[in-house]
Design an enzyme around this catalytic site. Sequence first.
Site, PDB file in Angstrom:
ATOM      1  N   SER A  47     -10.312   0.036   6.728  1.00 36.00           N
ATOM      2  CA  SER A  47      -9.645   0.140   5.421  1.00 36.00           C
ATOM      3  C   SER A  47      -8.993  -1.141   4.924  1.00 36.00           C
ATOM      4  O   SER A  47      -8.571  -1.208   3.775  1.00 36.00           O
ATOM      5  CB  SER A  47      -8.589   1.249   5.457  1.00 36.00           C
TER       6      SER A  47
ATOM      7  N   LYS B 130       0.850  -1.194   0.000  1.00 36.32           N
ATOM      8  CA  LYS B 130       0.000   0.000   0.000  1.00 36.32           C
ATOM      9  C   LYS B 130       0.884   1.243   0.000  1.00 36.32           C
ATOM     10  O   LYS B 130       1.865   1.307   0.765  1.00 36.32           O
ATOM     11  CB  LYS B 130      -0.902  -0.023   1.241  1.00 36.32           C
TER      12      LYS B 130
ATOM     13  N   SER C  22      -9.864   2.133   2.475  1.00 32.76           N
ATOM     14  CA  SER C  22      -8.922   2.830   1.627  1.00 32.76           C
ATOM     15  C   SER C  22      -7.929   1.920   0.909  1.00 32.76           C
ATOM     16  O   SER C  22      -7.341   2.336  -0.094  1.00 32.76           O
ATOM     17  CB  SER C  22      -8.129   3.834   2.472  1.00 32.76           C
TER      18      SER C  22
END
Lengths: 484, 495
Positions: free
Chosen positions: B185, B78, B161
């Site tokens: 997320s 990420k 997210s």
Amino acid sequence: MAYVQGQTGEWEMVIGLEVHAQVTSNAKLFSGAATEFGAAPNAQVSLVDAAFPGMLPVINGKCVEQAVRTGLGLQAEINLVSVFDRKNYFYADLPPGYQISQYKNPIVGKGEIVLDLADGTSRTIGITRLHLEQDAGKSMHDQSPNETYVDLNRAGVALMEIVSEPDMRSGEEAGAYLKKLRAIMRYLGTCDGNMEEGSMRCDVNLSMRRKGDTKLGTRCEIKNVNSIRFVQQAIEFESHRQVELLEGGNVVKQETRLWDTTKGETRAMRSKEEAHDYRYFPDPDLLPLKLDQKWVNDIKMTLPELPDQKKDRFIRDYGLKSYDAMVLVAERASADFFEAVAKGRDGKLAANWVTGEFFGALNKLGKTVNDSPVSAQALGELVDLISNQTISNRIAKDVFEAMLETGKGAAALVEEKGLRQVTDLGSIEKSIDEILTAHADKVAEYKSGKDKLFGFFVGQVMKTTGGKANPAVLNELLKKKLNS
Amino acid sequence: MSDLTDISVTEALVGLAGKKFSAVELAKAHIAAMESARALNAFITETPKLAMKQAIESDARRAAGRAGAMDGIPLGIKDLYCTKDVRTTAASHILGEFTPTYESTVTQKLFDAGCVMLGKTNLDEFAMGSSNITSYFGPAISPWSGKDPVKANRKLVPGGSSGGSSAAVAGRFAMAATGTDTGGSIRQPASFTGIVGMKPTYGRCSRWGIVAFASSLDQAGPMTRTVADAALMLRVMAGFDSKDSTSVDQAVPDFVTALGTSIKGMKIGIPREYRIDGISAEIDNLWQKGAAMLRDAGAEIVEISLPHTKYSLAVYYIIAPAEASSNLARYDGVRYGLRVPGENLINMYENTRAEGFGKEVRRRILIGTYVLSAGYYDAYYLKAQKVRRCIRNDFEEAFKKCDAILTPTAPSTAFAIGEKQDDPIQMYLNDVFTVPLNLVGLPGISVPVGLGSDGLPLGLQLIGRAFDEMTLFKAASALEKAANFNHKPPFMAGT
């Protein structure tokens, strides 16, 4: 207590001080970067200090210990749980956009400092709190015509903010407070107290009220006054400014002011309405700081003798006067120097020499005890020569001068210059007889009641003996002769 | 799609160990898959060269008998994790071309275990979102497409997210990925894309080197296609870090040993308050089905109460923006990243931050600044912290009656890009089931259990006691086995 004389009467100052003292430690409060003064710009900056993404603060245990030591030295409560908060504001020399400080729960609570004033009295000033916080970096506006440069060496350095109660009533007291606080921290080794290098800075809170009033007036805060002399000047100026306002029927606006060293005046910086909203909240990157009572107790065991204790001991053990003891303990180096001189000798005599000739000489040479040209041992030797009557106190002063100039030892100088005191009764008697014969007229005057002439005869004899006559012996013999 | 991209991490490690294929082959297959999946916009930065270098080194290590716990496994990272010498954006314009000189603790641990980095995955800007729509680099797109007429022709969100990570793992162009979870997320995108997402206990993984969103809520975790992979990967990611004051010095057990063990007698709590208004029958049914699966596997289902749960979203949307408003103050154009000049310092701040931050980030900074302001602090921030304490007490009480808690992960299946975008509140509701865990720091895992009527994946969430991920993995593995979720997205990279 010093009052300010106004047009309509006397006014009392109410002063509280906030001192920012840089913690003596080799690393910053929340990073491992070095803290030494004078490094090249931005040479002592870690990723944490520069607030790079994902960087996290980790508390430096040494700084916590220093804060606790200082708290203990101020006879203060140590809070076993304290909290670090973020004080949020934007500035170029504050990389994260917040300063980590302690807002609601400081590490140290109420304490006190005893001030010794010049008139021999003492006053106790309350300490409200002491908390740990980070310093900001330094903005340099003079490096380029249209840009500001930033040096982050100082960013993140540990400071202790020490807040006093509004207990001081004069500039003199404020000065005494700063000196005493500095002395305590130096004794403890927690802050070097060097105001020129910025390791101790002071904000002054001042309000005025009519003599006898108990209600506090509106205060102004004067920021960043960076010497004790400036603190006293700023107080002087600001107290008169406020009195003029008040007597003119105006009000004092609560505001932050700046001390202008060149103009010698305080100037408005921002009003209460313009004050920042710092949006304090507990720093979520840090857990509450929890201390163990035993750990605190262990630190307490290692505290050195502090100025007040030392002063009491000097009075008790060496028979010093309170004032001399106060002067000697003001700096740990002076106290240590004195003790080295006084060890095994007459304490009072040693104190007189250290506070008198010795301090005077340092002052003149612009030196400190630590880089003194005369060692404690050398001064002790000189004191010995006085004590065993080898030389008189007066001759000793000349010897001391010579020691300063040549770096030679006292005994060697006395031998070299033939300054050994004359205690031989016959030789002194001979000199007295010569003088009395030569000044028969004055002898007659003396005998008719002009006692003051005694000093004249002493002086004349000293002159002929080159000052080496033992004063006690001379006095006794002379008295005998004149009164016979 | 090659066989190499459709296997699990656990299977791949067996294959590598048995010399069925090399790390280089594995990396090449994934790089090819990643390149073929560019339409999904799951990666902000691809690092194929680095991946190949790491794969070659991995093979050498394995040949020398020094292979790490995940040696040769190609991962998506990420883009909130700072990676040394690889641009790190947090999906924000404000970081510009920022390239860290340091490696986050968690990615360092993964690399030390032999992992190969394919690239940096897309996310909502600063991890603020549940859709990956707020990324400065454009939305990541789910490899799934729905059967229902509205969704069939529209691109779906992969959740957020950690949307780039979920899209890449579900779409078979990363074998696993890292996520971060501040309010859901990791778990919500896992649910949306039919994969496993694990948020460990707060303090389990170091936050050092991960771009901060809300410090007291952020936690790193794995996103994988199986529970076993998550267990394996979490063990590598977890561990005390002296550089993170909030990381906890707790031994990291071998979570893999929990897998497949009996859950007989385990008590699974069902919180009655989670039947929120408007919960769809579909979600409710799936939930009951999941409870039945666990009961059939030997667990005892008990009803529990979490009365303050209903305040979780409100509390979250005070605390998270408050912390964010302060954490994001460092992006000021002074030292790194974007700088938009101005006449003076204030202008420069304004210009930089106005241009550098997207709308959602600006919204949260404003909310956070507001709730911390003098005069509002007590009413908002302080009160939120008090309610947070109540929510924590609820869980403490609940865990006296049960060993794990079962809830839906998200209130719906994935929505289409463009949906819910005009109403932030609707968007925030996505996190209603996941947010409470972040507020109290408890671990949670989302396991894919079935498909909705629209043909899109749905996950269930298991919640455990603090630092009791073992129990959680045990229950999750039982649920995974019973659900036997073997649906694959219509888009599989390389096919």
